[in-house]
Design an enzyme around this catalytic site. Structure first.
Site, PDB file in Angstrom:
ATOM      1  N   TYR A   1      -0.644   0.451  10.559  1.00  0.00           N
ATOM      2  CA  TYR A   1      -0.907  -0.205   9.275  1.00  0.00           C
ATOM      3  C   TYR A   1       0.281  -0.051   8.337  1.00  0.00           C
ATOM      4  CZ  TYR A   1      -3.023  -0.797   4.626  1.00  0.00           C
ATOM      5  OH  TYR A   1      -3.294  -1.174   3.334  1.00  0.00           O
TER       6      TYR A   1
ATOM      7  N   SER B   1       0.832  -1.200   0.000  1.00  0.00           N
ATOM      8  CA  SER B   1       0.000   0.000   0.000  1.00  0.00           C
ATOM      9  C   SER B   1       0.867   1.249   0.000  1.00  0.00           C
ATOM     10  CB  SER B   1      -0.899  -0.003   1.239  1.00  0.00           C
ATOM     11  OG  SER B   1      -1.490   1.254   1.465  1.00  0.00           O
TER      12      SER B   1
ATOM     13  N   LYS C   1       2.816  -3.001   6.774  1.00  0.00           N
ATOM     14  CA  LYS C   1       3.051  -3.185   5.348  1.00  0.00           C
ATOM     15  C   LYS C   1       4.537  -3.034   5.019  1.00  0.00           C
ATOM     16  CE  LYS C   1      -1.061  -3.988   3.621  1.00  0.00           C
ATOM     17  NZ  LYS C   1      -1.353  -5.235   2.885  1.00  0.00           N
TER      18      LYS C   1
END
Length: 321
Positions: free
Chosen positions: A149, A125, A153
């Site tokens: 998050y 992402s 990632k």
């Protein structure tokens, strides 16, 4: 060719599964077998040109990941994730879903009982980046997440590099733009409103716009995302070198441009369903507006859409109703 999708019950997993079940080839070779895996039962696309196995399993568990790899997939798409909102509000769940699942799969590949390496395609992402952002973000912009998050990632991207460097996996990671228009119910917080403000009015429902119309962000359609995944699966891993993750092409679109496209496609009545209610947190956030994505473009990654009007048309064709 045996293809497995981890995260097959999610929006992108379902769309990828539908394409593969219909016989869409990868590098000119059509799949002959499809395995769909998620923590909830993934819907099997119908009609299907290939046999489909649906497995309900928690791949964060090492023994479950090992059982999947023992089925010898030639290509493994890892799309399973929890979004930024949950990853940051539920710390343990974020790490379990976004990090443990990836490590379990990579370890299962490393320790498998012989056989060729599967191609491992990982959905990362642009959330790995954090402000301040330049107007055009280059490929060498530092990965410095400011969310749990994004950290999860980024950690997975480093694992891909290390496992590939050691010859344990044939991997490619894809930093996907924000996907719009996402079908399904509205999502709140982070970047969900970029879809909400056009999807809901198209369906005759009101939507709340929480940021100024001048906010600009990097987006791509789900149709483009499926194309990116299929292209990555056929890419020669030797061209990637030590850095296995690519930042992908997208559209730099402002909220105002989204709403203008909505009015062009669906008329003034649809636009009138959007209500501006500023949110202090979302209005104060910094959204990356544009990426160069030079490396990915040079490797043949390309958008299906040319404008946000196309994005809306794809949504109407693929998901509306």
């Amino acid at each position: 060719m045996h293809v497995a999708i981890v995260g097959a019950a999610g929006m992108l997993g379902r769309k990828l599964a539908a394409a593969l079940a219909a016989g869409v080839p990868i590098g000119g070779v059509a799949p002959t077998r499809l395995t769909l895996v998620d923590v909830v039962p993934a819907p099997a696309p119908e009609p299907a040109a290939v046999p489909i196995m649906v497995r309900t399993a928690d791949i964060a568990r090492p023994e479950t990941a090992a059982a999947l790899i023992a089925t010898a997939p030639d290509i493994l798409f890892h799309i399973a994730a929890t979004a930024m909102g949950q990853a940051d509000s539920d710390f343990a769940a974020g790490y379990r879903i976004n990090f443990d699942t990836t490590r379990s799969l990579l370890e299962a590949i490393r320790t498998r009982d012989g056989g060729p390496l599967p191609r491992f395609v990982y959905a990362s992402s642009i959330g790995v980046y954090a402000p301040p952002f330049p107007a055009l973000i280059p490929d060498d912009f530092p990965v410095r997440p400011d969310s749990s998050y994004g950290v999860q990632k980024a950690m997975c991207e480093l694992l891909l590099d290390d496992y590939a460097r050691r010859g344990f996996v044939d991997a490619v990671g894809l930093r996907l733009p924000t996907l719009a228009v996402r079908p399904g119910p509205p999502t709140f917080g982070n970047s969900g409103f970029f879809s909400n403000i056009v999807r809901e009015p198209l369906a005759g429902r009101e939507a709340v716009l929480p940021v100024a119309p001048t906010v600009r962000h990097w987006m791509a359609s789900p149709r483009s995302a499926v194309g990116f995944l299929l292209h990555a699966a056929a890419l020669d891993g030797g061209v990637l070198g030590a850095e296995r993750t690519l930042t992908l092409p997208g559209l730099s679109v402002s909220v105002a441009e989204e709403l203008e496209a909505l009015e062009r496609i669906a008329g003034p009545a649809a636009l009138a369903r959007v209500r501006f209610e500023p949110d202090a947190v979302l209005s104060g956030a910094a959204y990356p507006a544009a990426f160069a994505a030079d490396r990915a473009r040079a490797l043949g990654f390309a958008l299906a859409e040319r404008s946000f009007d196309d994005v809306l048309r794809f949504h109407i064709e693929d998901d509306f109703g």
